[in-house]
Motif scaffolding. Structure first.
Motif, PDB file in Angstrom:
ATOM      1  N   LYS A   1       9.360   0.133  -0.123  1.00  0.00           N
ATOM      2  CA  LYS A   1       8.876  -1.426  -0.803  1.00  0.00           C
ATOM      3  C   LYS A   1       9.030  -2.127  -1.530  1.00  0.00           C
ATOM      4  CE  LYS A   1       5.756  -1.191   2.716  1.00  0.00           C
ATOM      5  NZ  LYS A   1       5.126  -0.469   3.439  1.00  0.00           N
TER       6      LYS A   1
ATOM      7  N   ARG B   1      -2.647 -10.644  -2.065  1.00  0.00           N
ATOM      8  CA  ARG B   1      -3.137  -9.754  -0.023  1.00  0.00           C
ATOM      9  C   ARG B   1      -4.256 -11.707   0.201  1.00  0.00           C
ATOM     10  NH1 ARG B   1      -4.328  -4.402  -2.591  1.00  0.00           N
ATOM     11  NH2 ARG B   1      -3.029  -3.274  -1.938  1.00  0.00           N
TER      12      ARG B   1
ATOM     13  N   THR C   1       4.418  -6.705  -1.156  1.00  0.00           N
ATOM     14  CA  THR C   1       4.633  -6.382   0.768  1.00  0.00           C
ATOM     15  C   THR C   1       2.460  -6.254   0.686  1.00  0.00           C
ATOM     16  OG1 THR C   1       4.694  -4.269   0.648  1.00  0.00           O
ATOM     17  CG2 THR C   1       6.535  -5.937   0.861  1.00  0.00           C
ATOM     18  N   ALA C   2       2.002  -6.606   1.919  1.00  0.00           N
ATOM     19  CA  ALA C   2       0.728  -6.431   1.724  1.00  0.00           C
ATOM     20  C   ALA C   2       1.285  -6.482   3.724  1.00  0.00           C
ATOM     21  CB  ALA C   2      -0.169  -7.500   1.899  1.00  0.00           C
ATOM     22  N   PHE C   3      -0.220  -5.340   4.639  1.00  0.00           N
ATOM     23  CA  PHE C   3      -0.820  -6.221   5.510  1.00  0.00           C
ATOM     24  C   PHE C   3       0.928  -5.074   6.433  1.00  0.00           C
ATOM     25  CE2 PHE C   3      -2.248  -9.846   3.665  1.00  0.00           C
ATOM     26  CZ  PHE C   3      -3.453  -9.081   3.502  1.00  0.00           C
ATOM     27  N   ASN C   4       1.322  -4.152   5.526  1.00  0.00           N
ATOM     28  CA  ASN C   4       2.506  -3.331   6.693  1.00  0.00           C
ATOM     29  C   ASN C   4       3.563  -3.989   6.525  1.00  0.00           C
ATOM     30  OD1 ASN C   4       3.516  -0.907   7.037  1.00  0.00           O
ATOM     31  ND2 ASN C   4       2.604  -1.463   8.923  1.00  0.00           N
ATOM     32  N   ASN C   5       3.948  -4.685   5.651  1.00  0.00           N
ATOM     33  CA  ASN C   5       5.736  -5.344   5.539  1.00  0.00           C
ATOM     34  C   ASN C   5       4.666  -7.479   6.127  1.00  0.00           C
ATOM     35  OD1 ASN C   5       7.333  -4.848   4.084  1.00  0.00           O
ATOM     36  ND2 ASN C   5       8.353  -3.636   4.826  1.00  0.00           N
TER      37      ASN C   5
ATOM     38  N   LYS D   1      -3.164  -6.026  -6.626  1.00  0.00           N
ATOM     39  CA  LYS D   1      -2.839  -6.684  -5.314  1.00  0.00           C
ATOM     40  C   LYS D   1      -3.627  -7.590  -4.411  1.00  0.00           C
ATOM     41  CE  LYS D   1       0.373  -4.956  -2.185  1.00  0.00           C
ATOM     42  NZ  LYS D   1       1.159  -3.846  -2.178  1.00  0.00           N
TER      43      LYS D   1
END
Ligand code: TMP
Ligand code: ASP
Length: 239
Positions: free
Chosen positions: A11, A217, A33-37, A213
Motif C-alpha cells: 500500500k 485517519r 491508506t487507512a482502515f484496511n484500504n 498517520k
C-alpha cells in the motif's frame, strides 16, 4: 542504481529487483491508506519523509545490534534492502492506549500502560489483519517458540530505544507496528519493512498533538506538517 523488475507492491511501498544478489530496492510511495484500504489518498512528499525517518531509525537500531534489512538509502525515495521472506504477522507494541486497543477493550484513550503490551495480528488484508494469540502463531507454525520469544524480545528492545529517542525530542511513543522476515542470504530473522510516522503513533509530549498517520485517519490537518515536525525534531534533513 538501476531498478529491475517489480517484485512486490504494497500500500505504501514498492520493492524492485536490484543488480545485487539478494538485495532489493525499496521505493516509498506517497500513497496513504487507512482502515484496511477503505480510505485512500496521495499525499505529496510523504514517501520522502518516511524514507529519511525510517533510514535514521533502522540505521540507529543496527548500531545497537538490532539487525535489520536496511543496507543504505540510495536517494530521496529509495533504499537498498536485504530481500526477506516476510513473516505474516504484524507485531504491535503499545505504551499508551489508543486506536484499536481502546475500541476493542474499552480502555480509555491516553491510559499509560503499566508495562509495554505486545499484540500480534495476522498480516492478511482480506481478513482485516485480525488479532491473534501466541497460541495461533505456534499452532499454525508461523514461528516456533524460540523464534516467537526472540522476536518479542527484539520488539521490547526496539520499544526501549525508540521511546528514549523520541522522548529526547519531546515526543511520546504511543505505539508502533513492526514486521520481521527471513533473510534470503542466510535465513536469519531480521527486522524489515519500515518504522516511520506511518507505522507509529507519535504525540507531542507537552500538547499531545498528533504527529503521525492518525492526522490522515482522523482528518486532523496537514499530514506533511506532522511528519516534517518529526523529521526536524530528530535533527534530520532531506537530502
Ligand atoms: P491500531 O491501534 O490500529 O491497532 O494500530 C496500532 C499501531 O500499529 C499504530 O501505531 C498504527 C500501526 N499500524 C500499522 O502500521 N499498520 C496497520 O495496518 C495497522 C492496523 C496499524
Ligand atoms: N495500513 C492499514 C491500511 O491501509 C491500516 C492503517 O494504518 O490504519 O488500511
Amino acid at each position: 542504481m538501476k531498478k529491475g523488475k517489480k517484485l512486490y507492491e504494497g500500500k505504501a511501498k514498492i520493492l524492485y529487483a536490484s543488480p545485487e544478489k539478494n538485495l532489493a530496492i525499496q521505493h516509498f510511495k506517497d500513497d496513504a491508506t487507512a482502515f484496511n484500504n477503505q480510505k485512500k489518498a496521495t499525499i505529496e512528499g510523504k514517501g520522502i519523509l518516511n524514507n529519511r525517518i525510517s533510514e535514521h531509525i533502522l540505521s540507529n537500531l543496527n548500531q545497537i545490534g538490532i539487525k535489520n534489512h536496511l543496507v543504505k538509502r540510495i536517494n530521496m525515495r529509495e533504499q537498498l534492502v536485504k530481500i526477506v521472506e516476510i513473516i505474516p504477522i504484524e507485531f504491535i507494541v503499545r505504551n499508551i492506549a489508543s486506536g484499536s486497543l481502546t475500541k476493542r477493550l474499552g480502555i480509555e484513550e491516553g491510559t499509560i500502560l503499566s508495562r509495554p503490551l505486545i499484540e500480534y495480528c495476522l498480516k492478511n488484508d482480506d481478513l482485516g489483519d485480525p488479532l491473534i494469540s501466541r497460541e495461533h502463531i505456534l499452532t499454525f507454525d508461523w514461528l516456533n517458540i524460540m523464534e516467537l520469544d526472540w522476536i518479542s524480545e527484539e520488539c521490547r528492545r526496539i520499544n526501549d530505544f525508540l521511546q528514549g529517542m523520541f522522548r529526547g525530542v519531546g515526543i511520546k511513543l504511543v505505539d508502533f507496528k513492526v514486521e520481521f522476515g527471513r533473510s534470503l542470504q542466510d535465513d536469519n530473522i531480521i527486522l524489515a519493512d519500515e518504522i516511520s510516522p506511518d507505522t507509529c503513533r507519535l504525540w507531542d509530549s507537552a500538547t499531545e498533538k498528533k504527529l503521525d498517520k492518525d492526522i490522515f485517519r482522523k482528518n486532523l490537518g496537514n499530514l506533511i506538517d506532522g511528519y516534517q515536525e518529526v523529521l526536524t525534531r530528530l535533527g534530520l534533513q532531506i537530502n
